[in-house]
Design a protein around this motif. Sequence first.
Motif, short mmCIF file in Angstrom:
data_model
loop_
_atom_site.label_atom_id
_atom_site.label_comp_id
_atom_site.label_asym_id
_atom_site.label_seq_id
_atom_site.Cartn_x
_atom_site.Cartn_y
_atom_site.Cartn_z
N GLN A 210 26.61 41.84 28.65
CA GLN A 210 27.65 41.09 27.96
C GLN A 210 28.21 39.94 28.79
O GLN A 210 28.97 39.12 28.28
N VAL A 211 27.88 39.91 30.07
CA VAL A 211 28.33 38.82 30.94
C VAL A 211 27.14 38.31 31.74
O VAL A 211 26.21 39.05 32.03
N VAL A 212 27.18 37.04 32.10
CA VAL A 212 26.09 36.41 32.83
C VAL A 212 26.67 35.66 34.02
O VAL A 212 27.69 34.96 33.89
N ALA A 213 26.05 35.83 35.21
CA ALA A 213 26.47 35.12 36.40
C ALA A 213 25.35 34.21 36.86
O ALA A 213 24.24 34.66 37.13
N THR A 214 25.62 32.91 36.94
CA THR A 214 24.61 31.96 37.37
C THR A 214 24.52 31.94 38.90
O THR A 214 25.44 32.39 39.60
N ASP A 215 23.43 31.40 39.40
CA ASP A 215 23.26 31.30 40.85
C ASP A 215 24.34 30.43 41.47
O ASP A 215 24.84 30.72 42.56
N ARG A 216 24.75 29.41 40.76
CA ARG A 216 25.81 28.53 41.27
C ARG A 216 27.12 29.29 41.40
O ARG A 216 27.85 29.14 42.39
N LEU A 218 27.47 32.50 41.83
CA LEU A 218 27.35 33.46 42.93
C LEU A 218 27.59 32.77 44.27
O LEU A 218 28.32 33.29 45.13
N ARG A 219 27.01 31.60 44.45
CA ARG A 219 27.15 30.89 45.72
C ARG A 219 28.58 30.39 45.92
O ARG A 219 29.10 30.41 47.04
N ASN A 220 29.22 29.94 44.84
CA ASN A 220 30.61 29.51 44.95
C ASN A 220 31.52 30.68 45.35
O ASN A 220 32.42 30.52 46.18
N TYR A 221 31.26 31.83 44.75
CA TYR A 221 32.07 33.01 45.09
C TYR A 221 31.85 33.39 46.56
O TYR A 221 32.80 33.69 47.29
N TYR A 222 30.60 33.36 46.98
CA TYR A 222 30.27 33.70 48.37
C TYR A 222 30.97 32.75 49.34
O TYR A 222 31.57 33.18 50.34
N ASN A 223 30.94 31.46 49.05
CA ASN A 223 31.54 30.47 49.93
C ASN A 223 33.06 30.65 50.04
O ASN A 223 33.65 30.42 51.09
N LYS A 224 33.68 31.08 48.95
CA LYS A 224 35.14 31.26 48.95
C LYS A 224 35.56 32.58 49.58
O LYS A 224 36.72 32.72 49.98
N ASN A 225 34.65 33.54 49.65
CA ASN A 225 35.02 34.88 50.11
C ASN A 225 34.15 35.37 51.27
O ASN A 225 33.84 36.55 51.37
N ALA A 561 30.38 41.72 42.52
CA ALA A 561 31.77 41.24 42.53
C ALA A 561 32.00 40.20 41.43
O ALA A 561 33.02 40.23 40.73
N VAL A 562 31.06 39.28 41.28
CA VAL A 562 31.20 38.24 40.26
C VAL A 562 31.13 38.85 38.86
O VAL A 562 31.93 38.49 37.97
N LEU A 563 30.20 39.77 38.66
CA LEU A 563 30.11 40.43 37.35
C LEU A 563 31.39 41.19 37.03
O LEU A 563 31.85 41.20 35.88
N LYS A 564 31.99 41.82 38.05
CA LYS A 564 33.24 42.54 37.81
C LYS A 564 34.34 41.57 37.39
O LYS A 564 35.11 41.85 36.46
#
Length: 693
Positions: A210-216, A218-225, A561-564
């Motif tokens: 029901q949710v989709v996480a793009t590679d972009r 994921l990388r944005n989340y990683y860079n911020k955290n 984490a992003v999917l959550k």
Amino acid sequence: MAIVIGISLAAFILGDMFQGGTSLFQRNRLKIGEINGESIQYPQFQQEVERLGDIYRMNSQQNQLDENTWVQVREQTWQSMVRNLVMNDVYNKLGITVSSDELFDMLQGTNLHPIIQQLFRNPNTGQVDRGAVIQFLRNLETGVAPEQRQYWLYLENQIVDERIQSKYNNLVGKGLYVTNLEAEKSLQSRIKQVNFDYIMLSHNTVADSQVVATDRELRNYYNKNQNNYLQEKIRQVEYITFAVTPSSQDFGAAEEWINGIVSDFASATDNVAFVNSNSDEGFDGNWYKQEDLPEDIGIWIYETGAEVNDIFGPYFENDAYKLAKLHASEMMPDSVEARHILLRVETQQELIQMQALADSLKTAIESGSNFSALAMEFSDDQGSAIQGGDLGWFGRGMMVEPFENAAFNNKVNEVTIVNSQFGIHIVQTTARGKETQQVQVAYLVRNVTPSTKTYQDVYAKASEFAGKNLTKSNFDAAVAEQNLNKRSASVRETDRQIPGLPNSRPLIRAAYNSKPGTIIQDVQGSTIFDLGDNFVIATLVSATEEGIASFEEVRTRVELAVLKEKKLQFLADKAKAAMEGKTDLDAIAAELATTVRNATNINFTSIQVPGIGMEPKVVGVATSLPANEISSPVKGNNGVFIIKVTSVTEGEDQDVENEKLRLAQNLTFRATSQAYNVHRDKAEVEDERAKFY
């Protein structure tokens, strides 16, 4: 000519560098750490370790320290060095010192340091003997042993360090202040309690599809955290063991030995000496009743009528072949009542004097003198002396062996003199319990252990495997082909042991000197590690360095984490849509196909909400929300919540001044425990001890 001169000059400079570089390279090779730019060399560090080790030996009265204790000594030495190098500049800048007058006052003045008080307190009066302090200091240069002088200097340094640290902590603590507003808010957060109804939409109810996480994303989340993905320095190893266990020949040799010694044991007249000379376990001098013996031995002695010096066996038990010989049988009490006078002995001269005193006291008691009065006057055991030396009733195993034997062997009112590690005891047994038959059994034990040939045979197998499998791929293929049990372990650089592998520190050190994908070798180049009763061959699977893990290494964790987050947002949008036009929580719950739950007695300091766990956002919203008002969707740890406070209890007014005092005490405690840690965390500390130990 210019070229020739340039080459000659370069050769001269480089030659000088290489000559001087020997000491430079040597210095780098011996560097055990670096603290705020100051290099710590192995000889310097080891010298401090040895000094502290001497203190440990003196305190424990042991000639040798085991490896675990040396680990503690090295750790304490390192932490002390770090503290000194980190904090000395801080103390110097603030002008914090201990003057000679202040040190004099702590060592022999009117305000003795607690360490000095403890060392020179008279055990009989409980008072500090100041004369003994002064006399000791007068004799410090010439009248005491070198190790005592070393110990005293160590204590002086500890006292100075403790006082300086205390001054600094007090300085920091006195700089902290609690305002009235802080105290009022703290009181309010503790005394205000709320009851509330809530709807919970768990993020687990949302399917991944029901949710989709793009590679972009994921990388944005990683860079911020990125701070969420800090990793330790870890080595992942895989290994196989060739266990050294007794062979059938080893069992046969042990059985042959025990059978061959039966007649000698049966004819021995001194069972204790025979056992101590021939058995793998020393003679057990304890007395046993039937129920305290192994079942078969108890039946043999008590039910079949075994007599003293009869032999039972040979028999096999706990990986050993054994013979049991009935050494003694007596009617003895289970417990006795006794009293004693203890005369402590420190020197050989005192032993002679105290032995004469003990003989005199024994004669006096046997002549009718009052035991209690003599105990109160002469006994150094202050705990029993005030009771007239009375120790009450006690059973086997409760006293040191010489004392116990005397007390149990004495007749009622008989007086005996015995020596123990505590000194000379004058023992009188005042009563004996009910007597039962008790026995001493002499066990002759032959443990079944691997022979030298067995070790050689197992090593040969390990050596054959190591010789044929020089790469990790070959290692893995051979393990699969031979159906060997391959194990894995994650080890830190400072770990002392791999679970299940005793004495495995050499393997851990070697792993940190190896490259991933290779067979691990020790410093001599061998790939076989002799660890306890195992020969071990290992490979280094991966090496993780300290710092922030790369995106690829933690991609799965980032995706979860992003999917959550997306699931929580999905649920929040769903909850917001269901709330439109509704003011009743039950109606909203019905729209969302769930139910309304409730929580009671929640305040701002609550750690958990019963039924939903750790939800600080829920607690924060609930304790700040007015009564009967419905909150917006709250994204918590475990889902999305809609909250309605049903009642608020403010609590009775409390003393703001007392709250200020409580908060100030907490701040002072934190200053004491955390002031150093702040400087320690900011310092640049490089710890390379694992290369040497």
